[in-house]
Design a protein around this motif. Structure first.
Motif, short mmCIF file in Angstrom:
data_model
loop_
_atom_site.label_atom_id
_atom_site.label_comp_id
_atom_site.label_asym_id
_atom_site.label_seq_id
_atom_site.Cartn_x
_atom_site.Cartn_y
_atom_site.Cartn_z
N LEU A 93 42.85 73.61 30.43
CA LEU A 93 41.95 73.62 31.59
C LEU A 93 42.39 74.67 32.62
O LEU A 93 41.54 75.33 33.24
CB LEU A 93 41.92 72.24 32.24
N TRP A 96 41.19 78.13 31.22
CA TRP A 96 39.76 78.35 31.40
C TRP A 96 39.42 78.56 32.89
O TRP A 96 38.54 79.36 33.22
CB TRP A 96 38.94 77.20 30.83
N SER A 97 40.12 77.84 33.77
CA SER A 97 39.87 78.00 35.21
C SER A 97 40.27 79.39 35.67
O SER A 97 39.59 80.01 36.51
CB SER A 97 40.66 76.94 36.00
N SER A 98 41.38 79.90 35.13
CA SER A 98 41.82 81.25 35.48
C SER A 98 40.77 82.28 35.08
O SER A 98 40.51 83.25 35.81
CB SER A 98 43.16 81.55 34.79
N LEU A 100 37.47 81.60 34.58
CA LEU A 100 36.24 81.33 35.32
C LEU A 100 36.26 81.92 36.73
O LEU A 100 35.25 82.43 37.22
CB LEU A 100 35.99 79.83 35.39
N PHE A 101 37.43 81.87 37.38
CA PHE A 101 37.54 82.35 38.76
C PHE A 101 38.24 83.71 38.85
O PHE A 101 38.75 84.08 39.91
CB PHE A 101 38.27 81.32 39.62
N ILE A 171 32.10 77.85 31.40
CA ILE A 171 32.06 76.46 31.89
C ILE A 171 31.89 75.49 30.73
O ILE A 171 32.53 74.44 30.67
CB ILE A 171 30.91 76.29 32.91
N ALA A 174 35.17 75.16 28.95
CA ALA A 174 36.14 74.39 29.74
C ALA A 174 35.85 72.89 29.72
O ALA A 174 36.74 72.07 29.97
CB ALA A 174 36.16 74.90 31.18
#
Length: 479
Positions: A93, A96-98, A100-101, A171, A174
């Protein structure tokens, strides 16, 4: 009763393989994303990425996997299959957050590395858990789920990437580990792991759940399990020297390392990672998204068919046929790009040749995809198997990194045709090696195979030892 117990084991295998689905999705993500990242308006950051950065994004996931192999093996053994499954989702997670942002390519690279560190755990946790909850009669069937779910993940990434934006695709990817956590929570811990830690009452409860309360069956399995545990040594007590203390073991290790090396250099990872780029360069007159989805579906169907026929043909036959087929398709794609470069106006091969050859290539690949794990299991004694698989998976993941990273170097220096001919030569090498060095293991017990590797005559096989030796295919931390 038997049907119900089988249903629960199948259900559990599907749930735990959601992590394998995440692995496939993370690899498939690169194909629909790469063209967007190199466009004038990239979905992450403000500047289009170069070919070198794209190659790092594709390969660094495997570098993360190299770092994670030994870590997940230790976690799975010390804390259990379920805690390892929960823990696996945290870095996934974060990765994937890294992505996504991400504000620039550095965030993307870090995210991909963390993802690789996480999802490699699926190749360690899943085979252990699935093997330990299965009955002998369907252990092979459940073991094939790992390939099916991996390919399904690749197809999902291709398909979702063709209908959603890159950000929404990310998204979606993730969200998969969150779905896994919701279902995995309700599954019991592996009965084999619990028994190995002395938690015999909990192990019995776990096995009763998987066998739907069939006490007779559970008692029989626990009796065999108790016998196996008494005769086994722990992984920690096995020295590295056991991997090369006998002629047969040395041969088995060399063969396994060769199988895993060729599996990474047969061109499949290069095709899956850069499929959209390859399709674009072929100038075929339909969407690269559509082509990628079709290739993914072909691979998914082929892997399912392979799981049905794999025990009907000799291992060597499938390996030889698979590598010949892959070599021919890769050579043909290289010939197309050679013709395109030097005879563009009179190219004697139509634009759809690379696409068709890629579809045929993944079919041939699926014939031999499980062979690395199967033959390794069938040629190594159980007490050294966890240590051996730690070495083998570490090596295989390192080779995965190299096979992806070398793509840009080959294209820059030897053009597209040189890239494909390079991987074609690896397949030819695999055919020659298989003919002369890989033993046939289908239908033979481990004792028979070991005697063959050691150059000894075969004698009557002890069935109890045969069960202990061949009951599971577990990469790391299986005891």
């Amino acid at each position: 009763m038997a049907k119900t117990s089988k249903f629960r084991a199948y259900l559990a295998a599907m749930i735990v393989n959601i992590t394998t689905l995440s692995l496939g999705v993370s690899i498939g993500w690169m194909s629909p994303t790469a063209p967007a990242l190199q466009s004038d308006t990239p979905p992450f950051g403000t500047e289009p990425l170069s070919d070198q950065i794209i190659s790092w994004l594709g390969s660094l996931q495997y570098a993360g996997g190299v770092a994670g192999v030994l870590f997940w093996g230790q976690i799975t053994e010390k804390f259990g299959r379920k805690p390892a499954g929960y823990l696996l989702c945290i870095p996934l997670l974060i990765g994937w957050s890294s992505v996504l942002f991400a504000q620039n390519h550095v965030w993307l690279i870090v995210g991909r590395f963390i993802m690789g560190f996480s999802v490699i755990g699926a190749l360690i946790i899943v085979p252990s858990y699935v093997s330990e909850i299965s009955e002998d009669s369907y252990r092979g069937s459940l073991g094939s789920f790992i390939i099916l779910f991996f390919n399904l993940g690749v197809v999902l990434a291709y398909f979702v990437g063709s209908i959603l934006s890159v950000r929404n695709l990310t998204i979606f990817c993730a969200s998969i580990p969150i779905v896994f956590l919701c279902f995995f929570y309700f599954l019991p811990e592996s009965p084999v792991y619990l028994w190995s830690k002395g938690k015999k009452s909990k192990a019995q409860e776990s096995l009763l759940w998987f066998r739907s309360g069939n006490n007779v069956l559970v008692e029989q399995e626990l009796e065999i399990l108790n016998s196996v545990m008494k005769s086994d040594k722990s992984v920690a007590s096995i020295p590295v020297s056991r991997l090369y203390d006998k002629k047969g073991t040395i041969k088995a290790m060399i063969n396994s390392l060769q199988l895993f090396t060729v599996q990474q250099f047969c061109g499949i990872l290069m095709l899956l990672t850069y499929s959209s780029i390859i399709i674009n360069k072929s100038e075929i007159n339909f969407s690269f998204h559509t082509a990628a989805v079709i290739i993914g579906l072909v691979q998914l169907i082929a892997s399912w068919i392979t799981s049905l026929i794999i025990d009907r043909f000799n291992r060597r036959t499938l390996l030889i046929l698979s590598n010949i087929g892959m070599s021919v398709t890769l050579f043909t794609i290289g010939l197309f790009f050679y013709s395109q470069k030097y005879y563009y106006e009179t190219n004697f091969l139509p634009n759809w040749v690379p696409f068709i050859c890629m579809c045929i290539h993944v079919i041939f690949y699926c014939l031999s995809a499980p062979m690395g794990y199967i033959i390794t299991c069938e040629t190594l004694v159980p007490e050294i198997r966890p240590l051996a698989f730690s070495v083998i998976v570490f090596w295989g993941t390192s080779m995965s990194f190299l096979s992806i990273k070398i793509y840009v170097f080959l294209v820059d220096n030897f053009y597209m045709q040189g890239n494909f001919w390079f991987f074609s030569l690896w397949c030819i090498f695999a055919v020659i090696y298989t003919i002369f060095f890989i033993p046939e293991t289908r239908g033979k017990s481990l004792v028979e195979v070991l005697k063959t590797l050691n150059g000894e005559q075969n004698t009557k096989i002890n069935k109890t030892y045969e069960y202990e030796a061949c009951s599971s295919v577990i990469p790391i931390g299986d005891k």
